[in-house]
Design a protein around this motif. Structure first.
Motif, PDB file in Angstrom:
ATOM      1  N   GLU A   1       3.119   0.963  -2.367  1.00 11.42           N
ATOM      2  CA  GLU A   1       3.529   1.130  -0.973  1.00 11.42           C
ATOM      3  C   GLU A   1       2.458   1.876  -0.176  1.00 11.42           C
ATOM      4  OE1 GLU A   1       7.208   3.151  -1.449  1.00 11.42           O
ATOM      5  OE2 GLU A   1       8.280   1.366  -2.160  1.00 11.42           O
ATOM      6  N   ALA A   2       1.866   2.896  -0.791  1.00  9.58           N
ATOM      7  CA  ALA A   2       0.792   3.630  -0.117  1.00  9.58           C
ATOM      8  C   ALA A   2      -0.399   2.717   0.146  1.00  9.58           C
ATOM      9  CB  ALA A   2       0.365   4.824  -0.965  1.00  9.58           C
ATOM     10  N   ALA A   3      -0.695   1.833  -0.796  1.00 11.53           N
ATOM     11  CA  ALA A   3      -1.814   0.912  -0.626  1.00 11.53           C
ATOM     12  C   ALA A   3      -1.601  -0.002   0.574  1.00 11.53           C
ATOM     13  CB  ALA A   3      -1.991   0.078  -1.898  1.00 11.53           C
ATOM     14  N   GLN A   4      -0.367  -0.403   0.811  1.00 13.26           N
ATOM     15  CA  GLN A   4      -0.069  -1.246   1.972  1.00 13.26           C
ATOM     16  C   GLN A   4      -0.319  -0.493   3.279  1.00 13.26           C
ATOM     17  OE1 GLN A   4       4.031  -2.253   0.757  1.00 13.26           O
ATOM     18  NE2 GLN A   4       3.392  -4.410   0.759  1.00 13.26           N
ATOM     19  N   VAL A   5       0.098   0.775   3.304  1.00 15.19           N
ATOM     20  CA  VAL A   5      -0.112   1.582   4.512  1.00 15.19           C
ATOM     21  C   VAL A   5      -1.598   1.782   4.768  1.00 15.19           C
ATOM     22  CG1 VAL A   5       0.296   3.836   5.581  1.00 15.19           C
ATOM     23  CG2 VAL A   5       2.113   2.745   4.243  1.00 15.19           C
ATOM     24  N   VAL A   6      -2.345   2.091   3.717  1.00 16.54           N
ATOM     25  CA  VAL A   6      -3.787   2.296   3.849  1.00 16.54           C
ATOM     26  C   VAL A   6      -4.458   1.035   4.370  1.00 16.54           C
ATOM     27  CG1 VAL A   6      -5.926   2.685   2.561  1.00 16.54           C
ATOM     28  CG2 VAL A   6      -3.906   4.076   2.065  1.00 16.54           C
ATOM     29  N   ARG A   7      -4.105  -0.095   3.804  1.00 15.70           N
ATOM     30  CA  ARG A   7      -4.761  -1.354   4.185  1.00 15.70           C
ATOM     31  C   ARG A   7      -4.464  -1.708   5.638  1.00 15.70           C
ATOM     32  NH1 ARG A   7      -8.490  -3.575   4.521  1.00 15.70           N
ATOM     33  NH2 ARG A   7      -9.120  -5.633   3.809  1.00 15.70           N
ATOM     34  N   ALA A   8      -3.262  -1.408   6.091  1.00 16.94           N
ATOM     35  CA  ALA A   8      -2.878  -1.731   7.467  1.00 16.94           C
ATOM     36  C   ALA A   8      -3.533  -0.811   8.485  1.00 16.94           C
ATOM     37  CB  ALA A   8      -1.367  -1.669   7.608  1.00 16.94           C
ATOM     38  N   SER A   9      -4.040   0.328   8.030  1.00 21.26           N
ATOM     39  CA  SER A   9      -4.557   1.335   8.958  1.00 21.26           C
ATOM     40  C   SER A   9      -5.961   1.026   9.461  1.00 21.26           C
ATOM     41  CB  SER A   9      -4.556   2.708   8.295  1.00 21.26           C
ATOM     42  OG  SER A   9      -5.547   2.788   7.272  1.00 21.26           O
ATOM     43  N   ASP A  10      -6.728   0.254   8.672  1.00 21.63           N
ATOM     44  CA  ASP A  10      -8.126   0.010   9.028  1.00 21.63           C
ATOM     45  C   ASP A  10      -8.618  -1.172   8.201  1.00 21.63           C
ATOM     46  OD1 ASP A  10     -11.113   0.238   8.831  1.00 21.63           O
ATOM     47  OD2 ASP A  10     -10.789   2.038  10.030  1.00 21.63           O
ATOM     48  N   PRO A  11      -9.296  -2.125   8.808  1.00 18.70           N
ATOM     49  CA  PRO A  11      -9.747  -3.311   8.051  1.00 18.70           C
ATOM     50  C   PRO A  11     -10.745  -3.004   6.945  1.00 18.70           C
ATOM     51  CG  PRO A  11     -10.699  -3.277  10.266  1.00 18.70           C
ATOM     52  CD  PRO A  11      -9.645  -2.225  10.243  1.00 18.70           C
ATOM     53  N   ASP A  12     -11.359  -1.822   6.974  1.00 21.15           N
ATOM     54  CA  ASP A  12     -12.335  -1.462   5.949  1.00 21.15           C
ATOM     55  C   ASP A  12     -11.771  -0.535   4.882  1.00 21.15           C
ATOM     56  OD1 ASP A  12     -14.412  -2.933   7.153  1.00 21.15           O
ATOM     57  OD2 ASP A  12     -14.844  -1.282   8.530  1.00 21.15           O
ATOM     58  N   ARG A  13     -10.528  -0.117   5.046  1.00 20.88           N
ATOM     59  CA  ARG A  13      -9.964   0.886   4.138  1.00 20.88           C
ATOM     60  C   ARG A  13      -9.173   0.248   3.004  1.00 20.88           C
ATOM     61  NH1 ARG A  13      -7.223   5.382   8.021  1.00 20.88           N
ATOM     62  NH2 ARG A  13      -9.065   6.678   8.411  1.00 20.88           N
ATOM     63  N   TYR A  14      -9.330   0.871   1.820  1.00 17.75           N
ATOM     64  CA  TYR A  14      -8.554   0.484   0.641  1.00 17.75           C
ATOM     65  C   TYR A  14      -8.106   1.760  -0.068  1.00 17.75           C
ATOM     66  CZ  TYR A  14     -10.618  -4.178   1.184  1.00 17.75           C
ATOM     67  OH  TYR A  14     -11.011  -5.398   1.658  1.00 17.75           O
ATOM     68  N   ILE A  15      -7.018   1.664  -0.795  1.00 12.05           N
ATOM     69  CA  ILE A  15      -6.558   2.847  -1.516  1.00 12.05           C
ATOM     70  C   ILE A  15      -7.494   3.179  -2.673  1.00 12.05           C
ATOM     71  CG2 ILE A  15      -5.010   1.628  -3.127  1.00 12.05           C
ATOM     72  CD1 ILE A  15      -3.062   4.067  -2.679  1.00 12.05           C
ATOM     73  N   THR A  16      -8.124   2.136  -3.250  1.00 12.70           N
ATOM     74  CA  THR A  16      -9.051   2.387  -4.349  1.00 12.70           C
ATOM     75  C   THR A  16      -9.922   1.162  -4.568  1.00 12.70           C
ATOM     76  OG1 THR A  16      -9.192   3.383  -6.562  1.00 12.70           O
ATOM     77  CG2 THR A  16      -7.710   1.504  -6.324  1.00 12.70           C
ATOM     78  N   ALA A  17     -10.888   1.321  -5.448  1.00 19.25           N
ATOM     79  CA  ALA A  17     -11.721   0.201  -5.889  1.00 19.25           C
ATOM     80  C   ALA A  17     -11.210  -0.276  -7.242  1.00 19.25           C
ATOM     81  CB  ALA A  17     -13.185   0.630  -6.011  1.00 19.25           C
ATOM     82  N   PHE A  18     -11.158  -1.589  -7.416  1.00 17.90           N
ATOM     83  CA  PHE A  18     -10.846  -2.142  -8.734  1.00 17.90           C
ATOM     84  C   PHE A  18     -12.153  -2.220  -9.509  1.00 17.90           C
ATOM     85  CE2 PHE A  18     -10.217  -5.533 -11.832  1.00 17.90           C
ATOM     86  CZ  PHE A  18      -9.058  -5.075 -12.456  1.00 17.90           C
ATOM     87  N   ALA A  19     -12.340  -1.267 -10.425  1.00 18.96           N
ATOM     88  CA  ALA A  19     -13.625  -1.086 -11.108  1.00 18.96           C
ATOM     89  C   ALA A  19     -13.720  -2.007 -12.320  1.00 18.96           C
ATOM     90  CB  ALA A  19     -13.803   0.373 -11.513  1.00 18.96           C
ATOM     91  N   PHE A  20     -13.995  -3.265 -12.074  1.00 19.03           N
ATOM     92  CA  PHE A  20     -14.093  -4.267 -13.137  1.00 19.03           C
ATOM     93  C   PHE A  20     -15.202  -3.941 -14.128  1.00 19.03           C
ATOM     94  CE2 PHE A  20     -16.657  -5.563  -9.523  1.00 19.03           C
ATOM     95  CZ  PHE A  20     -17.890  -5.795 -10.101  1.00 19.03           C
ATOM     96  N   ASN A  21     -16.126  -3.085 -13.733  1.00 15.11           N
ATOM     97  CA  ASN A  21     -17.278  -2.768 -14.580  1.00 15.11           C
ATOM     98  C   ASN A  21     -17.019  -1.646 -15.568  1.00 15.11           C
ATOM     99  OD1 ASN A  21     -17.123  -0.936 -12.331  1.00 15.11           O
ATOM    100  ND2 ASN A  21     -19.158  -0.175 -12.873  1.00 15.11           N
ATOM    101  N   GLN A  22     -15.838  -1.051 -15.525  1.00 15.00           N
ATOM    102  CA  GLN A  22     -15.572   0.140 -16.336  1.00 15.00           C
ATOM    103  C   GLN A  22     -14.478  -0.117 -17.371  1.00 15.00           C
ATOM    104  OE1 GLN A  22     -17.252   2.729 -16.569  1.00 15.00           O
ATOM    105  NE2 GLN A  22     -18.443   2.929 -14.687  1.00 15.00           N
ATOM    106  N   ALA A  23     -14.887  -0.455 -18.591  1.00 11.54           N
ATOM    107  CA  ALA A  23     -13.914  -0.636 -19.672  1.00 11.54           C
ATOM    108  C   ALA A  23     -13.085   0.624 -19.921  1.00 11.54           C
ATOM    109  CB  ALA A  23     -14.624  -1.075 -20.952  1.00 11.54           C
ATOM    110  N   PRO A  24     -13.685   1.834 -19.905  1.00 17.12           N
ATOM    111  CA  PRO A  24     -12.863   3.029 -20.133  1.00 17.12           C
ATOM    112  C   PRO A  24     -11.746   3.184 -19.098  1.00 17.12           C
ATOM    113  CG  PRO A  24     -15.178   3.559 -20.398  1.00 17.12           C
ATOM    114  CD  PRO A  24     -15.124   2.176 -19.824  1.00 17.12           C
TER     115      PRO A  24
END
Length: 442
Positions: free
Chosen positions: A178-201
């Motif tokens: 739900e927080a991610a939806q609010v963040v995304r709606a607030s600014d076209p460049d904003r995200y709650i986080t990055a999906f770090a596909f490069n980090q197995a850990p």
């Protein structure tokens, strides 16, 4: 509103280390070699590590010891960097004496017969350390590594922007969505986080925190359950986040990621306790804006945590001319309050020692606390470390696991195919790799 809650079984107990490696390791020495102590001067040993500024701890050891002197060699972290160099040196007969290893890498080094048995030198100090961390270097009743620090997960977040958007800290993954939806709606460049596909850990830590147990022992064989129900629940959650454009597909530690952390386009980062030092160095102009919270939970009211690849330890390589002196340094480095305080300051991770009351930087650290708006972030990581699922077992061939997982997840993201398929392929890859090494798999 989609709901991401399902039943969760909390598993506790000691790390399953003894049985695991007796099935995979053959020919490991049970005795140390000649100490090689020179009668006319101090023993000289080499230490290889990737931790920034760990030279401060080495200097402190050298200043307080006349009989042993340590030379630091800086290496690159990971299987394709320092680990490959270490194993090659063992095979060539000219290894460093003490090396830094991730907990996940210890089984790899053991099946390559690359570690000295240091039981006779350090076993009497077991009570100094957190039991589950001590067990990461203990196999079949023998000690092969001294734990240094773990990487308990927490969530770094931009409290100022959360307040601006009226977002309360997400205690569950549903609230995170739900927080991610609010963040995304607030600014076209904003995200709650990055999906770090490069980090197995990171990917593994999310699965572990979701209740998954990827490896275990049944009878005389390893079990592999990378594509089990708990993992698939976690994968489904992040797949929906990707599908709904609620996370930015971005490699962490990249230049783009650094900029996003600085400019407020990425608002949270789930990472290990050591990430504090990285964040302060990456985004110094955001001082006072960040806070740290615990991991969102799959079921409200729980407090389940995980680690970033377990942690790291100091091990003595097979063939060291001075295993006793090397073990003495490894023990001092990771248990002496002066050294542990330095290690904590430079971002080595959460201390492996059981009693942290004498570690000054954990009691009062104005530089760290001021960056987080006066918050004592170590309270969060102390609780996280205490709530790590200690039943997690690292398998042999962890380097294969890391490479396979990141390759498969990246391929799925690039192709727009389900993340579930990436975990299924990683399951197949790991079973094949273990069987090719002659390791029994059930």
């Amino acid at each position: 509103m989609p709901i991401f809650i399902r039943g969760h079984r909390r598993v506790t107990g000691a790390v399953v280390g003894v049985a695991a490696l007796t099935l995979a390791v053959t020919g490991c020495s049970a005795e140390g070699g000649d100490t090689g102590t020179a009668p006319d001067g101090p023993v000289e040993i080499t230490f290889q590590s990737w931790v920034p500024n760990i030279d401060r701890a080495v200097d402190a050891f050298n200043a307080s010891h006349d009989d042993i002197q340590v030379t630091l060699e800086t290496i690159t972290a990971g299987p394709d960097g320092g680990y490959a160099t270490m194993l090659s040196a063992v095979q060539a007969g000219n290894p460093a004496d003490v090396v830094q290893l991730g907990y996940d890498a210890i089984p790899d080094f053991l099946i390559n017969d690359a570690l000295e048995d240091i039981t006779d030198y350090v076993a009497g100090s077991e009570d100094l350390f957190v039991p589950w961390q001590w067990q990461t270097g203990t196999f079949d009743g023998r000690v092969y590594a001294v734990p240094q620090a773990s990487g308990p997960l927490g969530q770094f977040y931009r409290a100022d922007i959360f307040d601006e958007l009226g977002i309360e800290y997400p205690e569950t993954w549903d609230e995170y969505y739900e927080a991610a939806q609010v963040v995304r709606a607030s600014d076209p460049d904003r995200y709650i986080t990055a999906f770090a596909f490069n980090q197995a850990p990171w990917l593994i830590g999310l699965a572990q925190q979701g209740g998954a147990t990827w490896f275990g022992i049944e009878g005389d064989a390893w079990t592999v359950d990378i594509d089990g129900e708990d993992t698939m629940t976690v994968a489904e959650f992040w797949q929906r986040m990707i599908d709904e454009d609620l996370v930015k597909i971005e490699a962490d530690f990249s230049n783009e990621w650094n900029a996003d952390m600085q400019n407020g386009n990425i608002l949270t980062w789930i990472s290990g306790s050591w990430a504090d030092a990285i964040l302060r160095g990456t985004a110094p102009d955001t001082a006072g804006s960040w806070r740290v919270g615990g991991m969102p939970q799959w079921e409200a009211g729980e407090d389940v945590s995980a680690t970033w690849a377990g942690g790291s330890a100091s091990a003595v390589l097979k063939g060291s001319d001075n295993p006793e002196a090397a073990a003495e340094f490894a023990l001092w480095l990771n248990s002496d309050p002066e050294s542990v305080n330095i290690l904590t300051n430079v971002g080595a991770g959460w201390p492996a020692i059981a009693d942290t009351s004498e570690i000054e930087s954990l009691q009062d650290d104005p530089e760290v606390f001021d960056f987080y708006g006066g918050q004592d972030i170590w309270d969060v990581f102390a609780e996280s470390d205490a709530n790590v699922d200690t039943s997690w077992v690292w398998p042999p061939l962890s380097s294969t696991l890391f490479a396979s997982l990141t390759d498969n997840v990246k391929s799925a993201v690039d192709a727009g195919t389900p993340l579930s398929g990436a975990y299924e392929q990683t399951q197949t890859d790991m079973v094949d790799a273990l069987e090719e090494r002659g390791i029994s798999v059930d």
